[in-house]
Design a protein around this motif. Sequence first.
Motif, PDB file in Angstrom:
ATOM      1  N   LYS A  80       0.818  -1.219   0.000  1.00 20.81           N
ATOM      2  CA  LYS A  80       0.000   0.000   0.000  1.00 20.81           C
ATOM      3  C   LYS A  80       0.849   1.266   0.000  1.00 20.81           C
ATOM      4  CE  LYS A  80      -3.898  -2.144   0.106  1.00 20.81           C
ATOM      5  NZ  LYS A  80      -4.518  -2.377  -1.170  1.00 20.81           N
ATOM      6  N   LEU A  84       2.455   5.539  -6.654  1.00 20.56           N
ATOM      7  CA  LEU A  84       1.384   5.332  -7.622  1.00 20.56           C
ATOM      8  C   LEU A  84       1.954   4.749  -8.913  1.00 20.56           C
ATOM      9  CD1 LEU A  84      -1.553   5.590  -8.471  1.00 20.56           C
ATOM     10  CD2 LEU A  84      -1.061   7.941  -9.163  1.00 20.56           C
ATOM     11  N   LYS A  87       2.457   1.045  -8.506  1.00 16.71           N
ATOM     12  CA  LYS A  87       1.164   0.360  -8.451  1.00 16.71           C
ATOM     13  C   LYS A  87       0.564   0.215  -9.850  1.00 16.71           C
ATOM     14  CE  LYS A  87      -0.160   2.022  -3.850  1.00 16.71           C
ATOM     15  NZ  LYS A  87      -1.094   2.908  -3.138  1.00 16.71           N
ATOM     16  N   ILE A 143      -8.895   2.235 -10.621  1.00 12.50           N
ATOM     17  CA  ILE A 143      -9.022   2.807  -9.271  1.00 12.50           C
ATOM     18  C   ILE A 143      -9.674   1.803  -8.327  1.00 12.50           C
ATOM     19  CG2 ILE A 143     -10.221   4.590  -7.938  1.00 12.50           C
ATOM     20  CD1 ILE A 143      -9.723   6.491 -10.343  1.00 12.50           C
ATOM     21  N   LEU A 148      -7.247   2.502  -4.598  1.00  8.00           N
ATOM     22  CA  LEU A 148      -6.330   3.625  -4.403  1.00  8.00           C
ATOM     23  C   LEU A 148      -6.770   4.540  -3.263  1.00  8.00           C
ATOM     24  CD1 LEU A 148      -5.578   4.639  -8.099  1.00  8.00           C
ATOM     25  CD2 LEU A 148      -4.175   3.268  -6.566  1.00  8.00           C
ATOM     26  N   ASP A 152      -3.662   9.110  -3.979  1.00  3.21           N
ATOM     27  CA  ASP A 152      -3.394   8.527  -5.298  1.00  3.21           C
ATOM     28  C   ASP A 152      -4.457   8.943  -6.314  1.00  3.21           C
ATOM     29  OD1 ASP A 152      -1.092   7.262  -4.449  1.00  3.21           O
ATOM     30  OD2 ASP A 152      -2.078   5.338  -4.063  1.00  3.21           O
ATOM     31  N   LYS A 153      -5.702   8.977  -5.874  1.00  2.64           N
ATOM     32  CA  LYS A 153      -6.784   9.410  -6.769  1.00  2.64           C
ATOM     33  C   LYS A 153      -6.585  10.853  -7.203  1.00  2.64           C
ATOM     34  CE  LYS A 153     -10.293   6.388  -4.829  1.00  2.64           C
ATOM     35  NZ  LYS A 153     -11.530   6.319  -4.037  1.00  2.64           N
TER      36      LYS A 153
END
Length: 163
Positions: A80, A84, A87, A143, A148, A152-153
């Motif tokens: 986590k 980003l 990921k 997403i 996320l 991150d969004k």
Amino acid sequence: MSNAKTLTFKRILFSLSITHSAVTAGILLFILFIFITTNDLILGFPTGNTAFVYLVPLIAMIAYFGSNYYFQKKLAQIPKNNSLRKKVVHYQQTCMVRFAILDMATFFSAIVFMLRSNVFYLVISLLLLLYLIKLRPTKVRLIEDLALSKEDKLQLENEDRPL
């Protein structure tokens, strides 16, 4: 960093979409070609002593459940606290493997349809193809799949910004 090498979310999603479209269109055209060139279609459940009647549905189920299992397992392994960028790149790689697994099973059942001319195998190919189409990569799906964080969004809001 040059513009050609800049990794943006928009480019990653575009690349993933192109890959998905190519895989999907390729197998669709292959199935259409086989269907059009097949003479004497056989309707109904396959009869006779053939392993394909068991093998094709088994491979289709393994591909369906196996690709979903693989996808969920690989996404769960993403820390986590990763950036980003990491990921999204991991997501891209995982999606491509998932598409390949489903494509191979679809291709296999299409080949068996070509060999046996039985619509049973065509239906399995088309069901796998429909599922592959359903998996079309989108921003919303990414997403949701990556779960996320709000940060991150927010970073994704500017799709042209380098990751």
